[in-house]
Design an enzyme around this catalytic site. Sequence first.
Site, PDB file in Angstrom:
ATOM      1  N   CYS A   1       0.867  -1.187   0.000  1.00  0.00           N
ATOM      2  CA  CYS A   1       0.000   0.000   0.000  1.00  0.00           C
ATOM      3  C   CYS A   1       0.895   1.224   0.000  1.00  0.00           C
ATOM      4  O   CYS A   1       1.895   1.259  -0.712  1.00  0.00           O
ATOM      5  CB  CYS A   1      -0.949  -0.021   1.208  1.00  0.00           C
ATOM      6  SG  CYS A   1      -0.092  -0.143   2.792  1.00  0.00           S
ATOM      7  N   GLY A   2       0.583   2.234   0.817  1.00  0.00           N
ATOM      8  CA  GLY A   2       1.415   3.422   0.907  1.00  0.00           C
ATOM      9  C   GLY A   2       2.562   3.255   1.885  1.00  0.00           C
ATOM     10  O   GLY A   2       3.726   3.525   1.564  1.00  0.00           O
TER      11      GLY A   2
END
Length: 304
Positions: free
Chosen positions: A259-260
Amino acid sequence: MSLYKLITPKKFVELVAKETTRRVVPVDSTWYMPNLNKDAKAEFKDLERIQNAVYFDIDGIKDTKSPYPHMVPDLETFNKGMSQLGLKRDDILVVYDRIGNFSAPRCAWTIGLFEHPNVYLLNNFNLYKGAGYPLDTSKKESFSEYPVSDYHADSSLAIDEVVPYENIVDLVQSGDIRSKYNLVDARALDRFEGKVPEPRPDIPSGHVPGANPLPFGEVLNDGAKTFPESTEEMASRIDQVTKKLGYTIDPKKPTIAMCGTGVTGTIIKTALEHAGFKMVRLYDGSWTEWALRSGSELIAKNRD
């Protein structure tokens, strides 16, 4: 195999009522994206929490040597953090966040990495609150009212659960990423495709070449942000999302979630494991590490 189990608010309340030999400790792990300018720690003390909850700070109990946020801590840091919260190895820990299912999967996964015997993920706080179950709204001075303990985990499953940056680079550069793995990214589709800026400044948007999008919000039920309860429902939801996005996840291949910064990646990791996928690991550094360490030739924007 998941390192924790899902539990509904009703089953959680029943567990608290019937457990007489061990403590059932709610663990608030609320965390907000930095661009929201909200203070989850202050909210824990000033707003509301499940009765007898402690606050687990994923930005505090982390790898302090890493330049990336909330990376997996070492044993010493984890044991110290758990001890400061007054937690014990025989406690039954029920992790939640006040958003719904956002940062709680990350916290439950971190605790499970160190082989805590009983870890649950509440599915979820919105339903718990909506059902009228007990909340503590008094003001708090600390993140735990339990006395300091001597928590001791003696092993970590990180080597089995975490995929390092170097491994992803090797797979991408060799062209083996899609032939050998499913690599799925939990960020919103516009970020994945490089159409909108990342919420963290100075980090370009885009994705790892060979990755596919699996936006975390689409694997959760609308509104309450819960995981579908049954394995069949969860598998069907993932199948619907991936077909809509033009690909399928091969259950015979191991899967890497990202993800981030490794938070919402654990949401899709949870969803995949709940759906029956057996080999799901997390790229902990995720897009922040990739974007900061890789050259532009290793940042893709177009879907392939």
